[in-house]
Design an enzyme around this catalytic site. Structure first.
Site, PDB file in Angstrom:
ATOM      1  N   GLY B 311      -2.961  -6.442  -6.639  1.00 46.06           N
ATOM      2  CA  GLY B 311      -2.483  -5.056  -6.677  1.00 46.06           C
ATOM      3  C   GLY B 311      -2.965  -4.282  -5.469  1.00 46.06           C
ATOM      4  N   SER B 312      -3.330  -3.029  -5.704  1.00 50.49           N
ATOM      5  CA  SER B 312      -3.649  -2.127  -4.580  1.00 50.49           C
ATOM      6  C   SER B 312      -4.882  -2.522  -3.788  1.00 50.49           C
ATOM      7  CB  SER B 312      -3.835  -0.709  -5.113  1.00 50.49           C
ATOM      8  OG  SER B 312      -2.629  -0.269  -5.667  1.00 50.49           O
ATOM      9  N   THR B 313      -5.725  -3.378  -4.343  1.00 53.08           N
ATOM     10  CA  THR B 313      -6.928  -3.777  -3.578  1.00 53.08           C
ATOM     11  C   THR B 313      -6.538  -4.513  -2.302  1.00 53.08           C
ATOM     12  OG1 THR B 313      -7.079  -5.694  -5.032  1.00 53.08           O
ATOM     13  CG2 THR B 313      -8.564  -3.879  -5.513  1.00 53.08           C
ATOM     14  N   LYS B 315      -4.333  -3.476  -0.291  1.00 53.16           N
ATOM     15  CA  LYS B 315      -3.899  -2.493   0.719  1.00 53.16           C
ATOM     16  C   LYS B 315      -4.927  -2.335   1.845  1.00 53.16           C
ATOM     17  CE  LYS B 315      -1.015   0.100  -2.514  1.00 53.16           C
ATOM     18  NZ  LYS B 315      -1.045   1.146  -3.552  1.00 53.16           N
TER      19      LYS B 315
END
Lengths: 111, 598
Positions: B311-313, B315
């Site tokens: 997920g966003s980790t 980014k």
């Protein structure tokens, strides 16, 4: 039989007797040594068994000690038994000893 | 001539003493026969001696040795496992194992009825086990029993005068810290062979080699002194793990499991500058002293065997690559006001509506739309090559068994939506270890380190056999990029960031939240109620002592990484800093002077 001959025979007999005694004593000495070695081996075996037992006990105690010294146990004992609480970081001061006759510097910085 | 004359004289003498020539002849014959017989006997004996002493020497010597000597196989103790401060994590204790000699047992039924309740085995099972090997000389009844059972069996044996059962001492692996570091250490089987974890990985070193010794025995079979003093042992290991940190991580993870009624949770703490694993915890866990009492699922080291969509980790990785390649600048703005972006015909939405965001704010506010825009600017080929450089899609090479490589498809297999999906951490499978390692590279000025758990292997004589030292696998970004990304990640834990709950009092934290939907195995689609919440980061941000990832699987009541995982991260780091004596950086105005007068 002449006196000389008799003396020679006597000497010979004594020599034979001496040799016989020497032989018997030698045999007994060897047997005695062997018996001593075997009994020492028994003794050593018994001591070894005792040693094994002690080592076993020592290992158990060390295992117990290692269990007691676990961080989890220490914390539980400190909190539940001794009523302690973990220190708050903001209350921890690091005391730095400076050279010479100047006051200690106390700060939040680790020396 | 002289000899002939002597013979004649001797014959003459015999004649004189009344022997007739016939008698002499007869006596000579007899003497010859006797001499021949004696000679033959000597010859036969010589032949036999030749046979015994030379031809059959080896076989007979062995037979004699078997009668006089007893062969004992010395089994080595497994090596000890210590943590980095030389606290014992795995040791050995000696315990009793009960065996039976079925041929010497007078009544199997009587023995079984007495023994069964003491060793907690059913009577029928015991009877059939002993009866099945009635003619054999050896059968295990119960191996590695505890002290109490051993005492009870001894008492029973003496009381009932049972024959045909006895004890033998065996070594048992013992983990004095119980569940602590269970997934790292692993466990051994009944024969002390490593089955999982480091026990398996380094089994060859730790089990040592067996040795045979000979000792004399008397007519009754009683052993004499073996004449040897040495105890055999395998090699021991010093780990990079710190028991104190491991305990803190496990305690907080367990608390999170209970708070969020989660299905599982993982945390890994790593030293960014070296790649040393300081702690690695999995929940639910198990007791390596009683591995049989836990289900296999609890024994899995999810930190390296399970992959998930980050997920966003991810980014942070995306932004570091984009900045390194110069496709974005710090002042660049991204219009995310529509709240969604269409990639390959599919819309990717933001969780919260934002307006125009700077490059930093895209990460700080975890904007999916902004991340997709960055990803599209970067392009799939470049992004893929950097992801490979970061180690995604490959094993990290950690010295633990069962590590998986994760999933990173080559750009040729990417669909139209892939660049968008992978930019926000979907369509890629990573392990928690891979991700925390990538963040460690940011913390370490761009150097990606190879993670390791064993610091040193020491032989039983105390010599160092193997020493693991930090290995830089790859430079994944420049030090300047690493500094810029660190500054951006600091913003995540500040006011307005998604990871505010990870803020540590007195120290700066750089990190990123992640919330990923789990794929429903029944539908093959993203589940609407099963999430994986995570937070990964490092602290103190400007001089990192540790990097940490916290992953919580299927939390109930909340799903966001910033709500579920970030507080766990904060608690672990605060406690770890107190444990490691890492001072608070902020509040320097609290410096005090104390009177030094004594």
């Amino acid at each position: 039989m002449t006196t000389r001959r008799r003396k020679q025979n006597k000497k010979w007999m004594l020599l034979k007797l001496g040799l016989f005694i020497y032989l018997i004593a030698g045999v007994f000495t060897i047997i005695w040594f062997r018996t001593e070695v075997v009994s020492l081996e028994y003794e050593l075996g018994e001591l070894n068994r005792q040693k094994t037992g002690f080592i076993r006990e020592q290992r158990l105690i060390m295992a117990e000690r290692a269990s007691f010294y676990s961080v989890k146990n220490i914390e539980e004992t400190a909190v539940k038994v001794l009523g302690m609480s973990p220190p708050e970081r903001k209350n921890i001061y690091y005391v730095e000893r400076t050279e010479g006759a100047v006051p200690y510097k106390v700060s939040l910085n680790k020396p | 001539m002289k000899g002939k004359r002597k013979k004649e004289e001797w014959a003459g003498n015999l004649w004189d003493e009344g022997f007739s020539g016939h008698k002499v002849q007869k006596s000579r014959k007899r003497a010859a026969i006797l001499i021949s017989f004696i000679g033959f006997c000597f010859f036969a004996i010589s032949i036999r001696l030749f046979d015994l002493m030379l031809l059959q020497h080896e076989a007979l010597a062995n037979r004699a040795n078997r009668q006089y000597l007893r062969t004992k196989t010395l089994k080595p103790q497994r090596g000890v496992i210590w943590d980095r401060n030389l606290r014992e994590l795995a040791i050995n204790v000696e315990v009793d194992s009960l065996y039976a000699v079925p041929s010497e047992v007078s009544s199997i039924e009587a023995l079984s009825s007495g023994l069964a309740p003491v060793i907690n085995v059913s009577y029928n099972k015991l009877v059939s086990a002993i009866s099945a090997k009635k003619d054999k000389d050896f059968i295990w009844v119960m191996r590695k029993m505890d002290e109490e059972t051993s005492h009870n069996v001894t008492a029973l044996k003496e009381r009932e005068k049972f024959k045909g059962i006895d004890f033998v001492t065996e070594t048992k692996r013992f983990y004095p810290k119980g569940q602590t570091a269970a997934h790292i250490l692993g466990f051994t089987n009944i024969d002390n062979k490593g089955i999982s974890g480091l026990e398996l990985q380094y089994d060859e070193y730790m089990r040592g080699t067996e040795k045979k010794v000979f000792m004399g025995k008397d007519a009754r079979g009683k052993s004499l002194a073996p004449g040897i003093e040495d105890e055999l042992a395998g090699s021991s290991m010093i780990l990079t793990i710190d028991e104190g940190l491991q305990y803190i991580v496990e305690r907080e993870l367990s608390q999170a499991m209970s708070d969020w009624e989660a299905a599982a949770a993982v945390a890994i703490m790593i030293r960014p500058s070296t790649g040393e694993i300081l702690a690695m915890a999995n929940m639910p866990t198990y007791d390596p002293n009683l591995p049989g009492e836990s289900v296999n699922d609890n024994k899995r080291n999810r930190a390296i065997t399970d992959m998930y969509e980050p997920g966003s980790t991810l980014k942070a990785v995306l932004s570091s690559v984009a900045y390194e390649e110069g496709v974005v600048s710090l002042n660049q703005m991204f219009d995310v006001s529509r709240g969604f972006i269409v990639v390959g015909g599919k819309p990717i939405k933001d969780v919260h509506r934002n307006g125009v965001l700077s490059f930093q704010d895209v990460i700080k506010k975890s904007s999916n739309v902004g991340a997709v825009q960055i990803g599209m600017k970067l392009g799939k080929e470049r992004y893929y090559s950097y992801l490979k450089k970061f180690g995604f899609g490959d094993r990290t090479g950690i010295d633990m068994p069962g590590e998986v490589s994760g999933i990173l498809r080559s750009p040729a297999r990417w669909s139209g939506t892939s660049i968008g999906a992978i930019s926000i951490g979907q369509e890629i499978g990573v392990t928690p270890l891979q991700l925390v390692r990538a963040y460690s590279a940011i913390a370490n000025g761009g150097l990606l380190m190879k993670p390791y758990v064993v610091s040193e292997i020491i032989s039983d004589t105390g010599e160092s056999i193997k020493r693991n030292t930090p290995v830089a696998a790859e430079r994944v970004m420049s030090a300047r990029t690493a500094k810029v990304i660190t500054d951006i990640l600091k913003g995540v834990t500040e006011t307005g960031g998604t990871g505010k709950n990870a803020e540590v009092a007195g120290n700066l934290v750089a990190g990123k939240t992640g919330t990923a939907q789990k794929i429903d195995p029944n539908t093959g689609l993203y589940s609407k109620n099963k999430f994986i919440s995570s937070f990964v980061g490092f602290a103190p941000a400007d001089d990192p002592e540790l990097a940490l990832i916290v992953v919580v699987y299927e939390p109930k009541g909340a799903t966001y990484g910033g709500v579920v995982a970030a507080p766990v991260f904060r608690r672990i780091v605060e406690n770890a800093f107190a444990y490691l004596n890492i001072p608070m950086e902020k509040n320097e105005n609290h410096i005090m002077l104390v009177d030094n007068s004594r």
